[in-house]
Each structure stands twice: as C-alpha cells, then as structure tokens.
Design a protein around this motif. Structure first.
Motif, mmCIF file in Angstrom:
data_model
loop_
_atom_site.group_PDB
_atom_site.id
_atom_site.type_symbol
_atom_site.label_atom_id
_atom_site.label_comp_id
_atom_site.label_asym_id
_atom_site.label_seq_id
_atom_site.Cartn_x
_atom_site.Cartn_y
_atom_site.Cartn_z
ATOM 1 N N ASN A 31 0.689 -1.289 -0.030
ATOM 2 C CA ASN A 31 0.118 0.092 0.034
ATOM 3 C C ASN A 31 0.802 1.211 -0.065
ATOM 4 O O ASN A 31 0.597 2.340 -0.831
ATOM 5 N N ARG A 34 2.217 1.681 -3.447
ATOM 6 C CA ARG A 34 1.208 2.248 -4.376
ATOM 7 C C ARG A 34 0.817 3.616 -4.359
ATOM 8 O O ARG A 34 0.401 3.946 -5.524
ATOM 9 N N SER A 35 1.098 4.019 -3.275
ATOM 10 C CA SER A 35 0.794 5.579 -3.103
ATOM 11 C C SER A 35 1.835 6.559 -3.322
ATOM 12 O O SER A 35 1.627 7.744 -3.479
ATOM 13 N N GLU A 36 2.720 5.979 -3.896
ATOM 14 C CA GLU A 36 4.121 6.876 -4.080
ATOM 15 C C GLU A 36 3.479 7.484 -5.622
ATOM 16 O O GLU A 36 3.057 6.921 -6.416
#
Length: 103
Positions: A31, A34-36
């Motif tokens: 998670n 994937r938020s980068e």
C-alpha cells in the motif's frame, strides 16, 4: 508503452523458517509503495512450485521514481530486515517491454 518506464521483477528467497515473516514484510510494502507518485504497479507473487520464493513485479514512471522508492521509510524499514529474512541478496531483474500489452 511509456518510453522511460522502469519495470523490474525482484526475486526474494526466504531463509529457512522465515517464509511467513518475509511474506508479511513484503505485504506491508504494497500500500505505501502504490501510494508513491511514480508507482505504476507493485504486485507480489509467490512461486507455486517453490514455497518461500517471492517475486515483486513493479513498474515506476522512470528510474528516478524507482530510486525515490528505495529511499522511502517503508522500503528502508524492509531493507533493515533483509539479512534476517532472505536466504540470498535480492535479485533485481530489469525488464524492457517489447510487445504491446493488449491481447
């Protein structure tokens, strides 16, 4: 196809008795990675025929986005655990897309 994409597959082999701990540590990366901003995808697989061997398929906008990833708190936290979890160093295979992904 994005020309400068950084696509790779990391091969991670668990030490004897460390499969569950390695899997948990890898799942914790999903998670936040994937938020980068530069992450296109980040997917964890386990070899069905070789339990404890994991593959992280990852794509970033470019090499700089991948390098940013390696400097994040969550990745550095994982890196600090690697010696106790991995049988051997991570094998990072850089990939170049040669076909269209459409079926």
């Amino acid at each position: 196809m994005i020309k400068n994409q950084f696509i790779s597959e990391a091969v991670l082999k668990a030490r004897e008795g460390k499969r569950a701990a390695l899997k948990e540590a890898l799942l914790k990366l999903i998670n936040p990675t994937r938020s980068e901003p530069g992450c296109l995808y980040y997917i964890l697989f386990e070899d069905k025929n070789n339990e404890g061997t994991f593959y992280m398929r990852e794509a970033f906008r470019d090499k700089a986005a991948f390098e940013f990833h390696t400097e994040t708190f969550h990745f550095k936290n994982f890196a600090a655990q690697m010696d106790s979890l991995l049988e051997e160093p991570i094998q990072l295979i850089e990939l170049a897309q040669v076909s269209d992904p459409e079926m």
